[in-house]
Motif scaffolding. Structure first.
Motif, PDB file in Angstrom:
ATOM      1  N   ARG A  62       1.059  -1.014   0.263  1.00 16.35           N
ATOM      2  CA  ARG A  62       0.253   0.146   0.354  1.00 16.35           C
ATOM      3  C   ARG A  62       1.167   1.351   0.042  1.00 16.35           C
ATOM      4  O   ARG A  62       1.983   1.510   0.852  1.00 16.35           O
ATOM      5  CB  ARG A  62      -0.661   0.249   1.427  1.00 16.35           C
ATOM      6  CG  ARG A  62      -1.369   1.420   1.336  1.00 16.35           C
ATOM      7  CD  ARG A  62      -3.464   1.073   0.532  1.00 16.35           C
ATOM      8  NE  ARG A  62      -4.492   2.612   0.329  1.00 16.35           N
ATOM      9  CZ  ARG A  62      -4.908   2.191   0.764  1.00 16.35           C
ATOM     10  NH1 ARG A  62      -5.922   1.061   0.074  1.00 16.35           N
ATOM     11  NH2 ARG A  62      -6.516   3.113   0.980  1.00 16.35           N
ATOM     12  N   ILE A 169       3.825  -1.966  14.473  1.00 16.41           N
ATOM     13  CA  ILE A 169       2.449  -2.264  14.510  1.00 16.41           C
ATOM     14  C   ILE A 169       1.702  -0.733  14.039  1.00 16.41           C
ATOM     15  O   ILE A 169       2.035   0.192  15.213  1.00 16.41           O
ATOM     16  CB  ILE A 169       1.616  -2.787  16.233  1.00 16.41           C
ATOM     17  CG1 ILE A 169       2.452  -4.288  15.905  1.00 16.41           C
ATOM     18  CG2 ILE A 169      -0.131  -2.751  15.554  1.00 16.41           C
ATOM     19  CD1 ILE A 169       2.034  -5.091  17.257  1.00 16.41           C
ATOM     20  N   ASP A 172      -4.686   3.123  15.909  1.00 17.65           N
ATOM     21  CA  ASP A 172      -5.474   3.591  15.694  1.00 17.65           C
ATOM     22  C   ASP A 172      -5.982   4.386  14.821  1.00 17.65           C
ATOM     23  O   ASP A 172      -6.398   4.371  13.617  1.00 17.65           O
ATOM     24  CB  ASP A 172      -6.865   3.737  16.822  1.00 17.65           C
ATOM     25  CG  ASP A 172      -6.775   2.643  17.445  1.00 17.65           C
ATOM     26  OD1 ASP A 172      -6.550   1.372  16.977  1.00 17.65           O
ATOM     27  OD2 ASP A 172      -7.763   2.747  18.438  1.00 17.65           O
ATOM     28  N   LYS A 184       1.635  -4.265   8.536  1.00 11.91           N
ATOM     29  CA  LYS A 184       0.460  -4.583   9.098  1.00 11.91           C
ATOM     30  C   LYS A 184      -0.004  -3.490   9.705  1.00 11.91           C
ATOM     31  O   LYS A 184      -0.982  -3.470  10.152  1.00 11.91           O
ATOM     32  CB  LYS A 184       1.813  -4.382  10.659  1.00 11.91           C
ATOM     33  CG  LYS A 184       2.803  -5.155  10.701  1.00 11.91           C
ATOM     34  CD  LYS A 184       3.070  -5.542  11.806  1.00 11.91           C
ATOM     35  CE  LYS A 184       4.327  -6.225  12.147  1.00 11.91           C
ATOM     36  NZ  LYS A 184       5.695  -6.719  11.563  1.00 11.91           N
ATOM     37  N   ARG A 185      -0.175  -2.415   8.053  1.00  7.48           N
ATOM     38  CA  ARG A 185      -1.206  -1.465   7.907  1.00  7.48           C
ATOM     39  C   ARG A 185      -2.239  -2.599   7.752  1.00  7.48           C
ATOM     40  O   ARG A 185      -2.160  -3.780   7.057  1.00  7.48           O
ATOM     41  CB  ARG A 185      -1.262  -0.142   6.981  1.00  7.48           C
ATOM     42  CG  ARG A 185      -0.576   0.279   7.250  1.00  7.48           C
ATOM     43  CD  ARG A 185      -0.147   1.414   5.901  1.00  7.48           C
ATOM     44  NE  ARG A 185      -1.630   1.930   5.212  1.00  7.48           N
ATOM     45  CZ  ARG A 185      -1.732   2.546   4.493  1.00  7.48           C
ATOM     46  NH1 ARG A 185      -0.391   3.380   3.475  1.00  7.48           N
ATOM     47  NH2 ARG A 185      -2.340   3.224   4.134  1.00  7.48           N
ATOM     48  N   SER A 186      -4.074  -2.107   8.545  1.00  8.42           N
ATOM     49  CA  SER A 186      -4.689  -3.186   8.140  1.00  8.42           C
ATOM     50  C   SER A 186      -4.895  -3.080   6.682  1.00  8.42           C
ATOM     51  O   SER A 186      -6.015  -4.333   6.502  1.00  8.42           O
ATOM     52  CB  SER A 186      -6.029  -2.815   8.839  1.00  8.42           C
ATOM     53  OG  SER A 186      -6.054  -1.510   8.539  1.00  8.42           O
ATOM     54  N   ASP A 187      -5.102  -1.728   5.773  1.00  2.00           N
ATOM     55  CA  ASP A 187      -4.744  -1.819   4.656  1.00  2.00           C
ATOM     56  C   ASP A 187      -4.410  -2.518   3.626  1.00  2.00           C
ATOM     57  O   ASP A 187      -4.827  -1.853   2.403  1.00  2.00           O
ATOM     58  CB  ASP A 187      -6.045  -0.549   4.223  1.00  2.00           C
ATOM     59  CG  ASP A 187      -4.953   0.811   4.496  1.00  2.00           C
ATOM     60  OD1 ASP A 187      -3.852   0.546   5.282  1.00  2.00           O
ATOM     61  OD2 ASP A 187      -5.614   1.658   4.525  1.00  2.00           O
ATOM     62  N   CYS A 188      -3.220  -2.804   4.197  1.00  2.00           N
ATOM     63  CA  CYS A 188      -2.136  -3.266   3.396  1.00  2.00           C
ATOM     64  C   CYS A 188      -2.425  -4.522   2.892  1.00  2.00           C
ATOM     65  O   CYS A 188      -2.454  -5.581   3.694  1.00  2.00           O
ATOM     66  CB  CYS A 188      -0.837  -3.068   3.805  1.00  2.00           C
ATOM     67  SG  CYS A 188       0.976  -3.074   2.887  1.00  2.00           S
ATOM     68  N   GLU A 189      -2.249  -4.833   1.601  1.00  9.18           N
ATOM     69  CA  GLU A 189      -2.658  -6.456   1.220  1.00  9.18           C
ATOM     70  C   GLU A 189      -1.033  -6.866   0.823  1.00  9.18           C
ATOM     71  O   GLU A 189      -1.267  -8.431  -0.435  1.00  9.18           O
ATOM     72  CB  GLU A 189      -3.095  -6.695   0.305  1.00  9.18           C
ATOM     73  CG  GLU A 189      -4.877  -6.289   0.335  1.00  9.18           C
ATOM     74  CD  GLU A 189      -6.223  -6.446  -0.267  1.00  9.18           C
ATOM     75  OE1 GLU A 189      -5.374  -7.078  -1.820  1.00  9.18           O
ATOM     76  OE2 GLU A 189      -7.063  -5.970  -0.760  1.00  9.18           O
ATOM     77  N   LYS A 193       4.180 -10.336   6.545  1.00  7.00           N
ATOM     78  CA  LYS A 193       4.073  -8.957   7.371  1.00  7.00           C
ATOM     79  C   LYS A 193       5.202  -9.014   8.197  1.00  7.00           C
ATOM     80  O   LYS A 193       4.988  -7.871   8.622  1.00  7.00           O
ATOM     81  CB  LYS A 193       2.893  -9.658   7.524  1.00  7.00           C
ATOM     82  CG  LYS A 193       1.981  -9.319   6.792  1.00  7.00           C
ATOM     83  CD  LYS A 193       0.595  -7.950   7.047  1.00  7.00           C
ATOM     84  CE  LYS A 193      -0.463  -8.439   5.282  1.00  7.00           C
ATOM     85  NZ  LYS A 193      -0.872  -7.306   5.742  1.00  7.00           N
TER      86      LYS A 193
END
Length: 566
Positions: A62, A169, A172, A184-189, A193
């Motif tokens: 991302r 990590i 929020d 480790k971004r929640s929106d990174c695919e 990791k």
């Protein structure tokens, strides 16, 4: 302290048999592969033959496209670029890599490492002010920045853009940087990791080279730096990290960069490096620059910047490491005296010690030593810049970061991961923090987690160990977290001569079984077993298998991890 011997989970006999036949290897070795989720010929091929072509496309990360576009703009308009990084091994290798790569493309570039004692961890106001005062309009931050929300806001107010390359990590909320590269971004695919910070910098260089059709060597030349960061930052040596570590070790042993070559010379070990050697030989020396003086000297050595004399720089850093050892020993002794033999120690699940005069640069090492001795989550605190700063270490299986999150109301700042972290707080909160940390840990940790564990991969007979067995085993390296060197257990062995204590606290024995050869063994820190082991009395050992090289002669040796007298 006694240790638990825990056997690895059982695997499918059918799968083990299939791998044994397909690879023509010992069944116990096939069992170890299946434990590592290597269950067919193709996955075994990828495991035993790591391939740089299997590195992931960096543009899967991302914001990578945004980061490259911003760098392209900076290069096209001759903006000044500042490479900013943390003061530990991961940070300094990251800075060395990024600075060296992009300096091939522009002369309008510098690097900046914060002062551990004056600025603290991460992005600092002083660093941003330096950039502003010297006309830098783009900062590429490595191994830090993912939680620096207010600092990035401050930089934006000064019209300085940030590209953050971090592997910690996120919180929020993400900083308002131009680009944030963090798997480790929640929106990174991104598929993998667990890259180190230097690994993120490597992917940035790879992405730029890939987009501009530059030769692969423009970024592959830094594999030794990436490997050093992987080793020192204790990240999992699996997946993409294993490929990077495999080729990084190869480069270190054949054609290291001048800075690492010089450091190897002053360390007294110049060949046959493993990940473990890097952790205990090169890592502490690179770290010593930032612990005792300033980490910019480590970057300069890795870049051969000062007078082009890498050997002279490495000698200076080696001297700082000697000084670091003195601080380490003195503070550890004082910390042990503070803890003492108090009966309350028996009932506590944590260790928290504080002395405002301790050297901040070595409290992390001391925390590790105390964790080894008492085996429980440990925090060592000292005074720094008007605040109390701490280094935290955990035990296997316990999430330290989550426990610290439960104490966030008493902390000014904290960050890290489940095994190691750092924090700052007001001095008047120290006692309340120690109590709350103890309460949180006590409520969730089990007695089992408070007992050190030896994880045993397979039970074998000594007769199974031969040259082929070891060659296959060695090819499972490089070893590290989630791909540790295999530990075997063998029962009913006996001494062929009396046990000896060597080097003060180590055990040297020769053992065999009924139908096996004699194996030489070394047990570090196990000299207490000398009088417990008697010839012809059977016992059990767990161990790793190593190749001992002495005067160009090679022989297999067992490195004993535990002993149980039958």
């Amino acid at each position: 302290m006694g240790k638990r011997w825990v056997k690895a989970s059982d695997c499918s006999d059918e799968t083990i048999a299939k791998i044994t036949e397909q690879l023509n290897i010992d069944r116990s070795l096939a069992q170890i592969l299946v434990q590592r989720n290597i269950c067919d010929y193709n996955s075994a091929k990828d495991f035993f033959r790591p391939d740089l072509d299997h590195l992931h496309n960096p543009f899967l990360m991302r914001d990578m496209d945004v980061a490259i576009e911003r760098i392209e703009k900076a290069l096209a308009t001759h903006e000044k670029i500042l490479i900013y990084g943390d003061y530990d091994v991961d940070g300094t290798t990251s800075v060395a890599l990024a600075y060296s790569f992009f300096s091939q493309l522009t002369q309008n570039i510098e690097y900046y490492i914060p002062d551990r004692y004056l600025e603290g961890y991460g992005i600092s106001t002083a660093g941003i002010d330096y950039a502003s005062e010297n006309g830098f309009t783009l900062i590429i931050a490595l191994d830090c920045g993912i939680k620096s929300i207010d600092k990035i806001d401050y930089a934006n107010g000064l019209r300085i853009d940030f590209i953050i390359c971090d592997h910690h990590i996120p919180g929020d909320e993400l900083p308002k940087a131009v680009a944030i590269l963090d798997p480790k971004r929640s929106d990174c695919e991104y598929p993998f990791k667990e890259l180190a910070g230097c690994g993120i910098g490597f992917k940035l260089a790879q992405a730029y080279a890939q987009k501009h059709n530059l030769p692969k060597e423009t970024y592959l030349q830094y594999l030794d730096l990436v490997m050093v960061s992987i080793a020192a930052d204790i990240v999992p040596v699996v997946g993409e990290n294993r490929i990077l570590a495999y080729y990084g070790i190869r480069k270190l042993n054949t054609n290291p960069c001048e800075g690492l070559r010089a450091l190897m010379e002053v360390s007294g070990k110049t060949e046959n490096y493993t990940i473990t050697d890097v952790v205990f030989t090169l890592g502490p020396r690179i770290n010593a620059a930032g612990r005792i003086d300033h980490a910019k000297h480590a970057v300069a050595m890795l870049l051969c910047q000062i007078d082009g004399n890498s050997l002279e720089q490495s000698v200076e850093i080696n001297l700082k490491n000697i000084q670091r050892k003195t601080y380490d020993q003195d503070i550890t002794r004082e910390a042990l005296a503070l803890i003492g033999d108090s009966e309350i120690l028996i009932n506590k699940k944590t260790t928290v010690v504080f002395n405002e005069n301790w050297h901040k640069g070595v409290i992390g090492i001391v925390a590790s030593r105390l964790t080894e001795k008492y085996y429980r989550p440990t925090i060592v605190l000292t005074k720094s810049n008007g605040l109390v700063a701490g280094s935290c270490r955990s035990v296997a299986g316990f999430d330290l970061y989550e426990a610290l999150s439960g104490c966030a109301d008493l902390l000014d700042q904290y960050g890290g991961h489940k095994f190691a972290a750092g924090l700052t707080m007001q001095q008047h909160n120290v006692d309340a923090f120690a109590d709350k940390f103890e309460q949180i840990v006590s409520a969730s940790i089990t007695e089992e987690l408070l007992t050190p564990m030896i994880k045993i991969d397979a039970e074998i007979e000594l007769s199974q160990i031969d040259g082929k067995f070891y060659r296959v085993l060695a090819q499972m390296g490089p070893f590290g977290p989630e791909n540790m060197a295999s530990i075997f257990v063998t029962h009913n062995v006996y001494l062929t001569q009396s046990a000896m204590a060597v080097g003060g606290n180590h055990l040297k024995i020769n053992i065999k079984q009924q139908n096996s050869s004699i194996f030489e063994c070394i047990g570090f820190g196990l000299a207490d077993y000398q009088n417990l082991l008697q010839p012809k009395v059977p016992f059990s050992v767990c161990y790793t298998i190593e190749e001992n090289i002495w005067r160009d002669k090679k022989r297999l040796q067992l490195n004993i991890k535990g002993i149980k007298v039958n």
